[in-house]
Design a protein around this motif. Structure first.
Motif, PDB file in Angstrom:
ATOM      1  N   VAL A 116       0.826  -1.207   0.000  1.00 60.00           N
ATOM      2  CA  VAL A 116       0.000   0.000   0.000  1.00 60.00           C
ATOM      3  C   VAL A 116       0.861   1.259   0.000  1.00 60.00           C
ATOM      4  O   VAL A 116       0.541   2.244  -0.650  1.00 60.00           O
ATOM      5  CB  VAL A 116      -0.936   0.005   1.231  1.00 60.00           C
ATOM      6  CG1 VAL A 116      -1.746   1.278   1.301  1.00 60.00           C
ATOM      7  CG2 VAL A 116      -1.831  -1.211   1.214  1.00 60.00           C
ATOM      8  N   LYS A 117       1.978   1.195   0.737  1.00 56.18           N
ATOM      9  CA  LYS A 117       2.812   2.391   0.878  1.00 56.18           C
ATOM     10  C   LYS A 117       4.240   1.983   1.204  1.00 56.18           C
ATOM     11  O   LYS A 117       4.463   1.036   1.954  1.00 56.18           O
ATOM     12  CB  LYS A 117       2.248   3.261   2.011  1.00 56.18           C
ATOM     13  CG  LYS A 117       2.956   4.567   2.223  1.00 56.18           C
ATOM     14  CD  LYS A 117       2.274   5.353   3.334  1.00 56.18           C
ATOM     15  CE  LYS A 117       2.991   6.673   3.578  1.00 56.18           C
ATOM     16  NZ  LYS A 117       2.349   7.438   4.657  1.00 56.18           N
ATOM     17  N   LEU A 118       5.178   2.704   0.643  1.00 55.74           N
ATOM     18  CA  LEU A 118       6.593   2.540   0.966  1.00 55.74           C
ATOM     19  C   LEU A 118       7.089   3.867   1.518  1.00 55.74           C
ATOM     20  O   LEU A 118       6.800   4.934   0.974  1.00 55.74           O
ATOM     21  CB  LEU A 118       7.408   2.177  -0.285  1.00 55.74           C
ATOM     22  CG  LEU A 118       7.023   0.889  -1.005  1.00 55.74           C
ATOM     23  CD1 LEU A 118       7.801   0.767  -2.312  1.00 55.74           C
ATOM     24  CD2 LEU A 118       7.270  -0.316  -0.124  1.00 55.74           C
ATOM     25  N   ASP A 119       7.828   3.811   2.625  1.00 62.13           N
ATOM     26  CA  ASP A 119       8.418   5.037   3.142  1.00 62.13           C
ATOM     27  C   ASP A 119       9.744   4.725   3.824  1.00 62.13           C
ATOM     28  O   ASP A 119      10.164   3.570   3.897  1.00 62.13           O
ATOM     29  CB  ASP A 119       7.466   5.808   4.060  1.00 62.13           C
ATOM     30  CG  ASP A 119       7.030   5.047   5.294  1.00 62.13           C
ATOM     31  OD1 ASP A 119       7.754   4.133   5.736  1.00 62.13           O
ATOM     32  OD2 ASP A 119       5.969   5.371   5.845  1.00 62.13           O
ATOM     33  N   LEU A 120      10.401   5.773   4.281  1.00 66.52           N
ATOM     34  CA  LEU A 120      11.716   5.659   4.908  1.00 66.52           C
ATOM     35  C   LEU A 120      11.694   6.273   6.290  1.00 66.52           C
ATOM     36  O   LEU A 120      11.056   7.303   6.505  1.00 66.52           O
ATOM     37  CB  LEU A 120      12.769   6.393   4.076  1.00 66.52           C
ATOM     38  CG  LEU A 120      12.973   5.927   2.644  1.00 66.52           C
ATOM     39  CD1 LEU A 120      13.788   6.957   1.881  1.00 66.52           C
ATOM     40  CD2 LEU A 120      13.642   4.580   2.622  1.00 66.52           C
ATOM     41  N   GLN A 121      12.413   5.665   7.198  1.00 71.66           N
ATOM     42  CA  GLN A 121      12.637   6.268   8.511  1.00 71.66           C
ATOM     43  C   GLN A 121      14.016   6.911   8.455  1.00 71.66           C
ATOM     44  O   GLN A 121      14.998   6.260   8.078  1.00 71.66           O
ATOM     45  CB  GLN A 121      12.584   5.198   9.596  1.00 71.66           C
ATOM     46  CG  GLN A 121      12.748   5.747  10.984  1.00 71.66           C
ATOM     47  CD  GLN A 121      12.596   4.653  12.033  1.00 71.66           C
ATOM     48  OE1 GLN A 121      12.061   3.590  11.768  1.00 71.66           O
ATOM     49  NE2 GLN A 121      13.100   4.922  13.211  1.00 71.66           N
ATOM     50  N   LEU A 122      14.086   8.194   8.810  1.00 73.03           N
ATOM     51  CA  LEU A 122      15.335   8.956   8.698  1.00 73.03           C
ATOM     52  C   LEU A 122      15.861   9.339  10.072  1.00 73.03           C
ATOM     53  O   LEU A 122      15.095   9.539  11.013  1.00 73.03           O
ATOM     54  CB  LEU A 122      15.095  10.223   7.887  1.00 73.03           C
ATOM     55  CG  LEU A 122      14.468  10.031   6.505  1.00 73.03           C
ATOM     56  CD1 LEU A 122      14.149  11.374   5.880  1.00 73.03           C
ATOM     57  CD2 LEU A 122      15.361   9.205   5.613  1.00 73.03           C
ATOM     58  N   ASP A 123      17.187   9.471  10.155  1.00 74.84           N
ATOM     59  CA  ASP A 123      17.775   9.966  11.400  1.00 74.84           C
ATOM     60  C   ASP A 123      17.791  11.499  11.375  1.00 74.84           C
ATOM     61  O   ASP A 123      17.306  12.119  10.423  1.00 74.84           O
ATOM     62  CB  ASP A 123      19.165   9.373  11.642  1.00 74.84           C
ATOM     63  CG  ASP A 123      20.219   9.825  10.637  1.00 74.84           C
ATOM     64  OD1 ASP A 123      19.977  10.788   9.861  1.00 74.84           O
ATOM     65  OD2 ASP A 123      21.303   9.225  10.619  1.00 74.84           O
ATOM     66  N   ALA A 124      18.345  12.105  12.391  1.00 69.71           N
ATOM     67  CA  ALA A 124      18.348  13.565  12.524  1.00 69.71           C
ATOM     68  C   ALA A 124      19.103  14.268  11.388  1.00 69.71           C
ATOM     69  O   ALA A 124      18.834  15.425  11.085  1.00 69.71           O
ATOM     70  CB  ALA A 124      18.931  13.965  13.867  1.00 69.71           C
ATOM     71  N   LYS A 125      20.030  13.557  10.752  1.00 67.67           N
ATOM     72  CA  LYS A 125      20.813  14.145   9.662  1.00 67.67           C
ATOM     73  C   LYS A 125      20.238  13.821   8.287  1.00 67.67           C
ATOM     74  O   LYS A 125      20.832  14.144   7.270  1.00 67.67           O
ATOM     75  CB  LYS A 125      22.255  13.651   9.740  1.00 67.67           C
ATOM     76  CG  LYS A 125      22.970  14.126  10.985  1.00 67.67           C
ATOM     77  CD  LYS A 125      24.397  13.636  11.015  1.00 67.67           C
ATOM     78  CE  LYS A 125      25.090  14.101  12.290  1.00 67.67           C
ATOM     79  NZ  LYS A 125      26.472  13.607  12.369  1.00 67.67           N
ATOM     80  N   GLY A 126      19.090  13.154   8.265  1.00 66.44           N
ATOM     81  CA  GLY A 126      18.454  12.826   6.993  1.00 66.44           C
ATOM     82  C   GLY A 126      18.947  11.535   6.370  1.00 66.44           C
ATOM     83  O   GLY A 126      18.595  11.231   5.235  1.00 66.44           O
ATOM     84  N   LYS A 127      19.742  10.769   7.093  1.00 67.48           N
ATOM     85  CA  LYS A 127      20.243   9.502   6.588  1.00 67.48           C
ATOM     86  C   LYS A 127      19.192   8.406   6.813  1.00 67.48           C
ATOM     87  O   LYS A 127      18.514   8.387   7.842  1.00 67.48           O
ATOM     88  CB  LYS A 127      21.543   9.122   7.304  1.00 67.48           C
ATOM     89  CG  LYS A 127      22.169   7.866   6.772  1.00 67.48           C
ATOM     90  CD  LYS A 127      23.487   7.554   7.467  1.00 67.48           C
ATOM     91  CE  LYS A 127      24.009   6.225   6.949  1.00 67.48           C
ATOM     92  NZ  LYS A 127      25.219   5.802   7.627  1.00 67.48           N
ATOM     93  N   VAL A 128      19.080   7.490   5.855  1.00 70.89           N
ATOM     94  CA  VAL A 128      18.096   6.419   5.952  1.00 70.89           C
ATOM     95  C   VAL A 128      18.468   5.470   7.092  1.00 70.89           C
ATOM     96  O   VAL A 128      19.573   4.932   7.132  1.00 70.89           O
ATOM     97  CB  VAL A 128      18.001   5.627   4.633  1.00 70.89           C
ATOM     98  CG1 VAL A 128      17.069   4.433   4.792  1.00 70.89           C
ATOM     99  CG2 VAL A 128      17.536   6.524   3.499  1.00 70.89           C
ATOM    100  N   GLU A 129      17.543   5.309   8.029  1.00 74.37           N
ATOM    101  CA  GLU A 129      17.722   4.348   9.125  1.00 74.37           C
ATOM    102  C   GLU A 129      17.017   3.043   8.822  1.00 74.37           C
ATOM    103  O   GLU A 129      17.502   1.977   9.175  1.00 74.37           O
ATOM    104  CB  GLU A 129      17.169   4.919  10.437  1.00 74.37           C
ATOM    105  CG  GLU A 129      18.036   5.965  11.059  1.00 74.37           C
ATOM    106  CD  GLU A 129      17.542   6.352  12.447  1.00 74.37           C
ATOM    107  OE1 GLU A 129      16.341   6.203  12.738  1.00 74.37           O
ATOM    108  OE2 GLU A 129      18.377   6.815  13.235  1.00 74.37           O
ATOM    109  N   ALA A 130      15.827   3.136   8.175  1.00 76.22           N
ATOM    110  CA  ALA A 130      15.067   1.921   7.888  1.00 76.22           C
ATOM    111  C   ALA A 130      14.116   2.139   6.718  1.00 76.22           C
ATOM    112  O   ALA A 130      13.634   3.252   6.502  1.00 76.22           O
ATOM    113  CB  ALA A 130      14.273   1.492   9.110  1.00 76.22           C
ATOM    114  N   TYR A 131      13.889   1.077   5.971  1.00 74.51           N
ATOM    115  CA  TYR A 131      12.888   1.037   4.917  1.00 74.51           C
ATOM    116  C   TYR A 131      11.628   0.450   5.545  1.00 74.51           C
ATOM    117  O   TYR A 131      11.707  -0.516   6.306  1.00 74.51           O
ATOM    118  CB  TYR A 131      13.350   0.143   3.767  1.00 74.51           C
ATOM    119  CG  TYR A 131      14.576   0.652   3.071  1.00 74.51           C
ATOM    120  CD1 TYR A 131      14.472   1.432   1.926  1.00 74.51           C
ATOM    121  CD2 TYR A 131      15.845   0.367   3.561  1.00 74.51           C
ATOM    122  CE1 TYR A 131      15.612   1.910   1.286  1.00 74.51           C
ATOM    123  CE2 TYR A 131      16.987   0.838   2.930  1.00 74.51           C
ATOM    124  CZ  TYR A 131      16.860   1.604   1.789  1.00 74.51           C
ATOM    125  OH  TYR A 131      17.979   2.075   1.168  1.00 74.51           O
TER     126      TYR A 131
END
Length: 70
Positions: free
Chosen positions: A43-58
């Motif tokens: 249904v949806k794909l998103d990203l979890q980002l850290d404080a610096k905008g780096k991808v932490e998790a898909y």
């Protein structure tokens, strides 16, 4: 053919590697407690980002159906 009823639930899987692995993790876990899984729809794909905008998790949000039993 006999009549059937299916229940649909929403799952969110996560992975540090990819959306495919996030979706797979959700289905694998659901398969441990649910029987007769039938269809999984992304249904949806998103990203979890850290404080610096780096991808932490898909993250992958799925609608999953399974045969409803009384």
């Amino acid at each position: 053919m006999a009549e059937s009823v299916y229940k649909v639930i929403e799952l969110i899987g996560t992975s540090q590697e990819s959306w495919e692995k996030a979706a797979g993790a959700a289905i694998e876990r659901a398969g441990k407690s649910l029987r007769d899984l039938r269809v999984a729809e992304v249904v949806k794909l998103d990203l979890q980002l850290d404080a610096k905008g780096k991808v932490e998790a898909y993250r992958a949000k799925l609608n999953v159906s399974f045969k409803f039993e009384d």
